[in-house]
Design an enzyme around this catalytic site. Structure first.
Site, PDB file in Angstrom:
ATOM      1  N   CYS A   1      51.348  24.116  63.061  1.00  8.61           N
ATOM      2  CA  CYS A   1      51.132  22.846  63.555  1.00  8.61           C
ATOM      3  C   CYS A   1      49.803  22.680  62.937  1.00  8.61           C
ATOM      4  O   CYS A   1      49.071  23.382  62.746  1.00  8.61           O
ATOM      5  CB  CYS A   1      50.966  22.956  65.018  1.00  8.61           C
ATOM      6  SG  CYS A   1      50.565  21.504  65.887  1.00  8.61           S
TER       7      CYS A   1
ATOM      8  N   TYR B   1      47.763  13.208  63.156  1.00 12.73           N
ATOM      9  CA  TYR B   1      48.038  13.775  61.718  1.00 12.73           C
ATOM     10  C   TYR B   1      47.285  13.277  60.681  1.00 12.73           C
ATOM     11  O   TYR B   1      48.057  13.201  59.367  1.00 12.73           O
ATOM     12  CB  TYR B   1      49.575  14.207  61.594  1.00 12.73           C
ATOM     13  CG  TYR B   1      50.139  14.843  62.646  1.00 12.73           C
ATOM     14  CD1 TYR B   1      49.493  15.853  63.497  1.00 12.73           C
ATOM     15  CD2 TYR B   1      51.062  14.054  63.678  1.00 12.73           C
ATOM     16  CE1 TYR B   1      49.951  16.381  64.650  1.00 12.73           C
ATOM     17  CE2 TYR B   1      51.346  14.646  65.020  1.00 12.73           C
ATOM     18  CZ  TYR B   1      50.962  15.953  65.262  1.00 12.73           C
ATOM     19  OH  TYR B   1      51.286  16.543  66.342  1.00 12.73           O
TER      20      TYR B   1
HETATM   21  N1  MTE Z   1      60.335  16.569  65.994  1.00 13.35           N
HETATM   22  C1  MTE Z   1      60.576  15.721  66.984  1.00 13.35           C
HETATM   23  N2  MTE Z   1      61.626  15.101  66.935  1.00 13.35           N
HETATM   24  N3  MTE Z   1      59.701  15.750  68.149  1.00 13.35           N
HETATM   25  C2  MTE Z   1      58.645  16.188  68.392  1.00 13.35           C
HETATM   26  O1  MTE Z   1      57.766  16.076  69.222  1.00 13.35           O
HETATM   27  N4  MTE Z   1      57.024  17.907  66.938  1.00 13.35           N
HETATM   28  C3  MTE Z   1      56.532  18.121  65.750  1.00 13.35           C
HETATM   29  C4  MTE Z   1      57.529  18.788  64.570  1.00 13.35           C
HETATM   30  N5  MTE Z   1      58.958  17.947  64.902  1.00 13.35           N
HETATM   31  C5  MTE Z   1      58.335  17.127  66.851  1.00 13.35           C
HETATM   32  C6  MTE Z   1      59.299  17.153  65.899  1.00 13.35           C
HETATM   33  C7  MTE Z   1      55.228  19.141  65.388  1.00 13.35           C
HETATM   34  S1  MTE Z   1      53.840  18.234  65.536  1.00 13.35           S
HETATM   35  C8  MTE Z   1      55.697  20.277  65.270  1.00 13.35           C
HETATM   36  S2  MTE Z   1      54.068  21.402  64.797  1.00 13.35           S
HETATM   37  C9  MTE Z   1      56.780  20.993  64.916  1.00 13.35           C
HETATM   38  O2  MTE Z   1      57.947  20.298  65.307  1.00 13.35           O
HETATM   39  C10 MTE Z   1      57.025  22.012  65.935  1.00 13.35           C
HETATM   40  O3  MTE Z   1      58.352  22.729  65.873  1.00 13.35           O
HETATM   41  P1  MTE Z   1      58.922  23.721  67.046  1.00 13.35           P
HETATM   42  O4  MTE Z   1      58.779  23.265  68.197  1.00 13.35           O
HETATM   43  O5  MTE Z   1      60.187  24.046  66.490  1.00 13.35           O
HETATM   44  O6  MTE Z   1      57.805  25.294  66.840  1.00 13.35           O
HETATM   45 MO    MO Z   2      52.222  20.155  65.168  1.00 14.19          MO
END
Ligand code: MTE
Ligand code: MO
Length: 478
Positions: free
Chosen positions: A185, A313
């Site tokens: 992250c 981000y």
């Molecule tokens: N994808 C979707 N659709 N919604 C989300 O909130 N979070 C993102 C990403 N993809 C997110 C997402 C973020 S900030 C991160 S760090 C990663 O997914 C985390 O993946 P994980 O929860 O499988 O560890």
């Molecule tokens: Mo993230």
């Protein structure tokens, strides 16, 4: 009604500012809310959804929006959203978090709604492949409920035609690939930059992912879209929860970029929390771009206009101390893609009392990883606050010819090579410490491009890309 015009998500997304007009979608409807934004106090909250679905906003800002907007929305309806572009996740507007999946109690919870969590320290210190149920989960929104068999991924390559694939079709039509990659992250270690931010060293994990490469999927499309002049174009990815971001098309389609559509991790189908039935995996890039529950991919000439692309981000300059001072057009704060070289000390932990072995040394352990396909060439550890350093032993960097632990299932089908390495290393050093007193342990990693972690990190508002030397203060006792 059937006389209504139909708009695609791409058409809606071009109306994302007061200048271009503000359109939003809700369910099957498209609404022109430009006048609402202008004339209602607080109406600009809705700008966070400009050009996209309103549903996610309900999950975040229910109180502000439910009453204000719902009342005004009906007369602003201008058309219907193309069926393929509607969110496939079931969204319960009355209680968006009513249907969250069960979770392992060993995850370190940072926020319950939306669910945000860390991988536990003992897992980080010992597991080269992070078990799925112990792998940090970072959600911005409620977890969508998806019927895996019915879930469809639409791909709009920008040539006018939209292709649709179920997960089974994708897996049947394109070569299956497995890839070892770390997901980290943007906010990992953020509390070391911004102490009020939630989160320690555990917003990271490593898995063997299985799925199909995006470049293979795109190479099946008509020749006109196969080799677009990728430079300057963006691949937009939207999840069934309404989260959406983009990555440069160059990275998305790079044969050596290993961007994948994945359906399993460590040999198990993706759980609901990790994006099942299918997610994007963008290795070497901050986790925010690896869109879970991926539902739409489209090639566009501008980057995504979602809040997660535009307001989050990005690393704003150190003097920006308040979100209201952010200049979203600051060209010195582009979207974050590749993550920088990183390491963290996991064992021992801050303030721990440590007792050296008969040789006067203690074991210090942690992880290290770099983005952009670079591998870790060294991790150095200090027990005197950075005056003197020694090399740690690295485990699990196949590019560097180091021993890899046994994979959870057969080894990856994609071989890493120079500048194409996505795994982390776990490391250990046996460090001499004084018999008693305070000891400041530090670690710093160097990657194959000779990027080394800085001693200090500059401040940024959200504590993103926190990658200074890892520092842990312990007390030696006899
Ligand atoms: N994808 C979707 N659709 N919604 C989300 O909130 N979070 C993102 C990403 N993809 C997110 C997402 C973020 S900030 C991160 S760090 C990663 O997914 C985390 O993946 P994980 O929860 O499988 O560890
Ligand atoms: Mo993230």
């Amino acid at each position: 009604s059937s006389a209504e015009p139909t708009y695609t998500a791409a058409e809606v997304s071009s109306h994302h500012s007061p200048e271009s007009g503000v359109w939003v979608t809700l369910g099957d409807g498209v609404y022109d809310v430009t006048s609402f934004v202008r004339h209602h106090p607080g109406g600009d909250h809705i700008l966070a959804a400009a050009g996209g679905p309103l549903e996610p906003l309900w999950a975040h800002w229910q109180v502000h929006l439910t009453h204000k907007v719902l009342r005004h929305l009906a007369p602003l309806r201008i058309g219907r959203l193309a069926p393929a572009d509607r969110l496939s996740g079931v969204y319960n507007i009355a209680d968006p978090y009513a249907d969250e999946p069960p979770r392992d109690p060993r995850l370190g919870v940072l926020s319950a709604r939306p669910f945000d969590s860390e991988t536990a320290r003992h897992v980080l210190a010992s597991e080269f492949w992070t078990p799925q149920e112990l792998f940090y989960v970072r959600n911005h929104l409620p977890v969508p409920r998806i019927d895996a068999a019915a879930h469809k991924l639409t791909i709009d390559a920008g040539d006018g035609g939209v292709r649709t694939f179920t997960t089974d079709e994708l897996c049947g039509q394109f070569p299956q690939t497995r890839l070892n990659a770390t997901l980290q992250c943007t906010g990992n270690r953020c509390n070391e930059i911004e102490p009020s931010a939630a989160g320690g060293v555990g917003q990271i994990g490593h898995a063997c992912w299985q799925g199909v490469r995006l470049c293979d999927v795109f190479s099946s499309l008509p020749a006109s879209t196969r080799h677009p002049p990728a430079e300057g174009l963006h691949l937009h990815a939207a999840g069934a929860d309404g989260y959406a971001v983009s990555i440069p098309l160059e990275k998305a389609l790079d044969e050596r970029g290993d961007v994948m559509l994945v359906h399993s991790m460590n040999g198990e189908p993706l759980s609901r929390d990790h994006g099942g039935p299918i997610r994007l995996l963008v290795p070497g890039v901050v986790g925010a771009r690896s869109v879970k529950w991926v539902q739409h991919l489209s090639v566009q000439s501008t980057e995504c206009t979602s809040v997660w692309q535009k307001r989050y981000y990005r690393v704003f300059p150190p003097w920006v101390r308040d979100i209201h001072d952010i200049d979203y057009n600051d060209s010195s704060a582009p979207p974050i893609y590749d993550f920088p070289v990183q390491s963290a000390i996991i064992v021992p932990s801050e303030r721990e009392e440590v007792c050296s072995d008969s040789d006067g040394k203690i074991p210090v352990r942690g992880y290290a990883v770099s983005g952009a396909g670079q591998h870790i060439v060294s991790v150095r550890v200090s027990a005197d606050g950075g005056k003197s350093w020694m090399d740690a032993t690295l485990l699990g960097s196949d590019a560097a010819g180091l021993p890899m632990p046994e994979p959870p299932h057969s080894p990856p089908l994609t071989k890493p090579s120079h500048a194409r390495h996505w795994s982390w290393v776990l490391w250990e050093a046996r460090v001499p410490i004084p018999a008693t007193g305070q000891v400041l342990l530090c670690s710093k990693a160097t990657d194959s491009a000779y990027n080394t972690q800085p001693e200090h990190a500059d401040y940024n508002l959200r504590g993103y890309l926190s990658n200074a030397w890892s520092k842990v203060r312990v007390w030696a006792k006899a």
